[in-house]
Design an enzyme around this catalytic site. Structure first.
Site, PDB file in Angstrom:
ATOM      1  N   HIS A 168       7.829  -4.586   2.771  1.00  0.00           N
ATOM      2  CA  HIS A 168       6.676  -3.542   2.760  1.00  0.00           C
ATOM      3  C   HIS A 168       7.482  -2.082   2.546  1.00  0.00           C
ATOM      4  O   HIS A 168       8.545  -2.064   3.482  1.00  0.00           O
ATOM      5  CB  HIS A 168       5.633  -3.857   3.468  1.00  0.00           C
ATOM      6  CG  HIS A 168       4.610  -2.691   3.270  1.00  0.00           C
ATOM      7  ND1 HIS A 168       4.533  -1.339   3.827  1.00  0.00           N
ATOM      8  CD2 HIS A 168       3.193  -2.931   2.895  1.00  0.00           C
ATOM      9  CE1 HIS A 168       3.404  -0.732   3.557  1.00  0.00           C
ATOM     10  NE2 HIS A 168       2.582  -1.864   2.894  1.00  0.00           N
ATOM     11  N   ASP A 197       7.990  -7.810  10.894  1.00  0.00           N
ATOM     12  CA  ASP A 197       6.734  -7.251  10.677  1.00  0.00           C
ATOM     13  C   ASP A 197       5.848  -8.307  10.519  1.00  0.00           C
ATOM     14  O   ASP A 197       5.893  -9.162   9.599  1.00  0.00           O
ATOM     15  CB  ASP A 197       7.032  -6.511   9.088  1.00  0.00           C
ATOM     16  CG  ASP A 197       5.734  -6.176   8.551  1.00  0.00           C
ATOM     17  OD1 ASP A 197       4.606  -6.300   9.020  1.00  0.00           O
ATOM     18  OD2 ASP A 197       5.899  -5.584   7.572  1.00  0.00           O
ATOM     19  N   GLN A 214       1.220  -9.393   7.724  1.00  0.00           N
ATOM     20  CA  GLN A 214       0.503 -10.606   7.086  1.00  0.00           C
ATOM     21  C   GLN A 214       0.540 -12.110   7.510  1.00  0.00           C
ATOM     22  O   GLN A 214      -0.025 -12.745   7.038  1.00  0.00           O
ATOM     23  CB  GLN A 214       1.273 -10.551   5.562  1.00  0.00           C
ATOM     24  CG  GLN A 214       1.212  -9.104   4.956  1.00  0.00           C
ATOM     25  CD  GLN A 214      -0.404  -9.121   4.275  1.00  0.00           C
ATOM     26  OE1 GLN A 214      -0.989 -10.049   4.351  1.00  0.00           O
ATOM     27  NE2 GLN A 214      -0.630  -7.740   4.237  1.00  0.00           N
ATOM     28  N   LYS A 226      -5.965  -6.085   9.485  1.00  0.00           N
ATOM     29  CA  LYS A 226      -5.739  -7.313   8.666  1.00  0.00           C
ATOM     30  C   LYS A 226      -6.246  -8.655   9.593  1.00  0.00           C
ATOM     31  O   LYS A 226      -5.966  -9.540   8.937  1.00  0.00           O
ATOM     32  CB  LYS A 226      -4.236  -7.146   8.535  1.00  0.00           C
ATOM     33  CG  LYS A 226      -3.971  -6.052   7.633  1.00  0.00           C
ATOM     34  CD  LYS A 226      -2.323  -6.230   7.089  1.00  0.00           C
ATOM     35  CE  LYS A 226      -1.764  -5.113   6.517  1.00  0.00           C
ATOM     36  NZ  LYS A 226      -2.441  -4.600   5.268  1.00  0.00           N
ATOM     37  N   CYS A 265       3.218  -1.463  -2.361  1.00  0.00           N
ATOM     38  CA  CYS A 265       3.960  -0.851  -1.334  1.00  0.00           C
ATOM     39  C   CYS A 265       5.289  -1.456  -1.100  1.00  0.00           C
ATOM     40  O   CYS A 265       5.929  -2.044  -0.262  1.00  0.00           O
ATOM     41  CB  CYS A 265       3.571  -0.432  -0.028  1.00  0.00           C
ATOM     42  SG  CYS A 265       2.245   0.828   0.079  1.00  0.00           S
TER      43      CYS A 265
END
Length: 401
Positions: A115, A192, A195, A218, A358
């Protein structure tokens, strides 16, 4: 119907199919109630007052920190820094750790799947230090091979920053292998987790993560609250990202000393209500259980991918195995711009995301300008998947093909 839907007020009384969960998830009544209760009973600045409301606000805020630490397997609550979102967490690491530890001739390794929030901060570090940004590139299905990992991470590598799960392909990256390779070369590992944390169990120690970032919105929590995990010894060695109130120990006219971690990185009035919402969301997801979340998502993803595979004009990106998508199905319809696809589906009350997500370097690697993304969560249903597939099959006709 999915039994969990009753917990989500937004789904009551409408027929919207919400398939944009990779962007943000909906909030259950348990989270909304926790935030309302905070506002109604102890809305005051944490850490600053010696009166009852402030003391209770502080307790609620620190309870949320403890919940976040337990959620990702951190050893200590002080290794949890509250931020606004994953983007701010990654920027904090880039500015506070990257600029202090990366020098000319060094290398930072990321993947082409990242991202933009996990690309731009490292571009900044490289510009300011003279380091070089190196990209790992996956196989066609999104898999990062061991050979690719070992060829890109070398003795010149100082930081490896990797998405746990791709927000486009849904692939789960081999973070442990990457971490072992990075640590063998003396590099630190930034993950990261935006997700991954909503969908799969996370233990930062088992992953070998030195830093781990994720966002509340999220995983059924409110917007504006995020988490950065960092190993305590690394956080203690880093300068503050922002300065001001609450992050200090003592201020003189010309100098200041800073508070201990994590307060050193939480300048100003904190988002206490957001933290309370995050804590409630974590407890809610733990009650649902990740086995249930994973099983539901895999069944729905398999049904969706099977339906799309029967439409010749549709190309799905990533693995052919639904279990390797983490609920994310990214596709294109021949001859149709993704923005048109999303707009047409919206007329059928179906919400999907269209564009570059993104992740423009990944789009270029896929040799497309944009894609349409349907992303599922445990509160979605088979009926919704069937309606979506039926609508997707009619898009070309609606657009005049």
């Amino acid at each position: 119907m999915n039994s969990f839907r009753k917990d989500f007020p937004i789904f009551s009384g409408n027929d919207v199919i919400y398939f944009d969960n990779a962007a943000t998830t909906q909030r259950p009544v348990q989270v909304l109630d926790a935030m309302r209760q905070f506002n109604n009973s102890c809305n005051a600045n944490p850490l600053r007052g010696l009166y009852d409301w402030s003391i209770r606000a502080t307790e609620a805020y620190e309870d949320a920190r403890h919940a976040a630490a337990q959620f990702i397997g951190a050893d200590m609550d002080c290794e949890i820094v509250f931020t606004r979102n994953t983007t701010e967490s990654l920027n904090l690491v880039a500015y506070s750790y990257g600029l202090s530890h990366v020098h000319e001739g060094d290398e930072i390794v990321i993947s082409i799947m990242e991202h933009h929030s996990n690309i731009l901060p490292w571009q900044m570090v490289c510009r300011q230090t003279g380091a070089k940004l190196i990209y790992m590139e996956p196989e066609k299905d999104g898999t990062l091979t061991e050979q690719e990992i070992r060829s890109k991470i070398t003795d010149r590598t100082k930081i490896v920053s990797i998405a746990h799960v791709s927000n486009v392909l849904g692939v789960t990256n081999p973070v442990r292998k990457i971490a072992d390779t990075a640590h063998a070369h003396g590099a630190v590992v930034v993950v990261d987790g935006a997700q991954s944390t909503p969908h799969i169990p996370v233990n930062v120690n088992e992953l070998g993560a030195d830093f781990y970032a994720f966002s509340g919105h999220k995983l059924c929590a409110p917007m504006g609250i995020g988490v950065l995990y960092g190993r305590k010894e690394l956080l203690e060695d880093m300068p503050p990202f922002l300065t001001g109130g609450e992050m200090i120990e003592y201020v003189e006219r010309q100098t200041a000393t800073f508070a201990d971690v994590p307060e050193k990185f939480e300048a100003g009035t904190v988002n206490a209500m957001g933290a309370v919402g995050l804590g409630a969301a974590i407890h809610y997801l733990q009650g649902v259980g990740f086995d249930t979340i994973r099983k539901t998502e895999e069944e729905l993803t398999a049904r969706l991918m099977d339906g799309l595979s029967r439409i010749p004009e549709i190309t799905v990106y990533g693995s052919s195995d639904p279990a390797k998508h983490c609920g994310i199905v990214t596709f294109n319809i021949e001859g149709c711009h993704p923005h048109d696809v999303a707009s047409v589906l919206d007329t059928e009350h179906i919400a999907v995301r269209a564009g570059h997500h993104c992740a423009q370097p990944l789009m270029k690697w896929l040799q497309v300008n944009a894609t349409t993304r349907a992303s599922l969560y445990f509160y979605n249903t088979e009926e919704e998947v069937d309606r979506f597939v039926a609508a997707a099959g009619k898009v070309r006709g609606w657009l005049g093909y």
